[in-house]
Design a protein around this motif. Sequence first.
Motif, mmCIF file in Angstrom:
data_model
loop_
_atom_site.group_PDB
_atom_site.id
_atom_site.type_symbol
_atom_site.label_atom_id
_atom_site.label_comp_id
_atom_site.label_asym_id
_atom_site.label_seq_id
_atom_site.Cartn_x
_atom_site.Cartn_y
_atom_site.Cartn_z
ATOM 1 N N SER A 93 -2.302 5.731 -4.888
ATOM 2 C CA SER A 93 -1.239 5.089 -4.529
ATOM 3 C C SER A 93 -1.475 5.018 -3.088
ATOM 4 C CB SER A 93 0.138 5.895 -4.886
ATOM 5 O OG SER A 93 0.593 6.157 -5.958
ATOM 6 N N ARG A 96 -4.182 1.670 -2.882
ATOM 7 C CA ARG A 96 -3.666 0.742 -3.372
ATOM 8 C C ARG A 96 -2.662 0.584 -1.997
ATOM 9 N NH1 ARG A 96 -2.056 2.904 -9.314
ATOM 10 N NH2 ARG A 96 -3.830 2.217 -10.317
ATOM 11 N N ALA A 97 -1.418 0.946 -1.517
ATOM 12 C CA ALA A 97 -0.365 0.890 -0.311
ATOM 13 C C ALA A 97 -1.370 0.020 1.023
ATOM 14 C CB ALA A 97 0.764 0.994 -0.136
ATOM 15 N N SER A 100 -3.529 -2.780 0.271
ATOM 16 C CA SER A 100 -2.305 -4.111 0.174
ATOM 17 C C SER A 100 -1.401 -4.117 1.332
ATOM 18 C CB SER A 100 -1.360 -4.265 -1.321
ATOM 19 O OG SER A 100 -2.438 -3.657 -2.149
ATOM 20 N N LEU A 101 -1.158 -3.414 2.212
ATOM 21 C CA LEU A 101 -0.584 -3.015 3.583
ATOM 22 C C LEU A 101 -1.619 -3.790 4.591
ATOM 23 C CD1 LEU A 101 2.329 -2.664 5.206
ATOM 24 C CD2 LEU A 101 0.985 -0.525 5.383
ATOM 25 N N ILE A 159 1.154 -6.342 -4.238
ATOM 26 C CA ILE A 159 1.597 -5.725 -3.548
ATOM 27 C C ILE A 159 1.560 -6.758 -2.260
ATOM 28 C CG2 ILE A 159 1.659 -3.963 -1.934
ATOM 29 C CD1 ILE A 159 0.594 -2.566 -4.579
ATOM 30 N N SER A 220 6.367 -2.219 0.502
ATOM 31 C CA SER A 220 4.209 -2.093 0.525
ATOM 32 C C SER A 220 4.888 -0.787 -1.045
ATOM 33 C CB SER A 220 3.732 -1.316 0.974
ATOM 34 O OG SER A 220 4.236 -0.600 1.741
ATOM 35 N N TRP A 221 6.030 0.285 -0.305
ATOM 36 C CA TRP A 221 6.205 0.832 -1.418
ATOM 37 C C TRP A 221 6.561 0.925 -2.362
ATOM 38 C CZ3 TRP A 221 2.973 4.898 -1.275
ATOM 39 C CH2 TRP A 221 2.670 5.754 -0.120
ATOM 40 N N LEU A 224 4.619 -0.953 -4.854
ATOM 41 C CA LEU A 224 4.359 0.096 -5.895
ATOM 42 C C LEU A 224 4.638 0.513 -6.601
ATOM 43 C CD1 LEU A 224 0.493 1.381 -5.585
ATOM 44 C CD2 LEU A 224 2.504 2.932 -3.883
ATOM 45 N N TYR A 259 7.149 8.516 -2.765
ATOM 46 C CA TYR A 259 7.689 7.432 -1.713
ATOM 47 C C TYR A 259 8.796 7.689 -0.653
ATOM 48 C CZ TYR A 259 5.556 5.479 -6.311
ATOM 49 O OH TYR A 259 4.900 4.741 -6.987
#
Length: 286
Positions: A93, A96-97, A100-101, A159, A220-221, A224, A259
């Motif tokens: 996670s 990915r975040a 993408s961020l 994202i 972003s979260w 996600l 999260y």
Amino acid sequence: MAVHTLNRPIALTGDKAVDAPLARRKAKGRRLGPGRPIPFGHAIGPIILFATWIITSATGVLDPETLPSPLTVFHTGADLWRDGTLQSNLLTSIQRAGISLVLGIAIGLVLALVAGLSRIGEALVDGPIQIKRAIPTLALIPLFIVWFGIGESMKIIVITTSVLIPVYINTHAQLRGVDGRHVELAETVGLSRWQFIRKIALPGSLPGFFTGVRMAVTISWLALVVVEQVNATSGIGYLMTQARTYGQIDVIVVGLVIYALFGLFGDLVVRAVERRALVWRQTLAD
């Protein structure tokens, strides 16, 4: 003794003239605005919320079938950590975040500069951005699955497109709000296009940029959570989806807490960077 200058009373004290209303406010120890910053003030709200959760769980006001107690959630998280489930999904996670961020912030900033510094750029960029802004992320997922499949690229694209919107909107608005006198001064002293961007446009857009980044961290979260519950085989969202299937409310709450913590600490980090970058700016928050 007091005299009136331009309808404002001025108190004469010795050899000094003092604004009377200001003098009265200082004498009473009052000031307008929110007041001085409270040390660790941002933690007060979450602490109160957490304490309420503990008290309502301990007194039986909160049904454990509705929301498990903090102790139960802690033990569940510890068990998931011991067997390695939590670490592997958490790492996925974060990756990915994070990717993408970074992509979303970079793309949003570039698009904001293009649209904010050029009428042609604004005509080309702003319309599509506003269209994307009006379409929920969840509504785009079926189309993105058709275009990009169900792999990691689809999740990162979803994202990223969600993250760049607040960065673009806030940075673009701040760029358009740059004082016109600064632009005239740059033209007068003969700054090149790049020098104007580096010395005037970028510093002037920083307040809006950081506001956009703060929103982007949270979004972003949120994005996600959505993508990890759609055809995912790893990640905190996937863990929560599996827990929902088996009715494991405590595991779901562990995911929600993770999260929330990452969103909170991400916002605190951005605020700290913002304070250092905008140390020259005096606002009500100072």
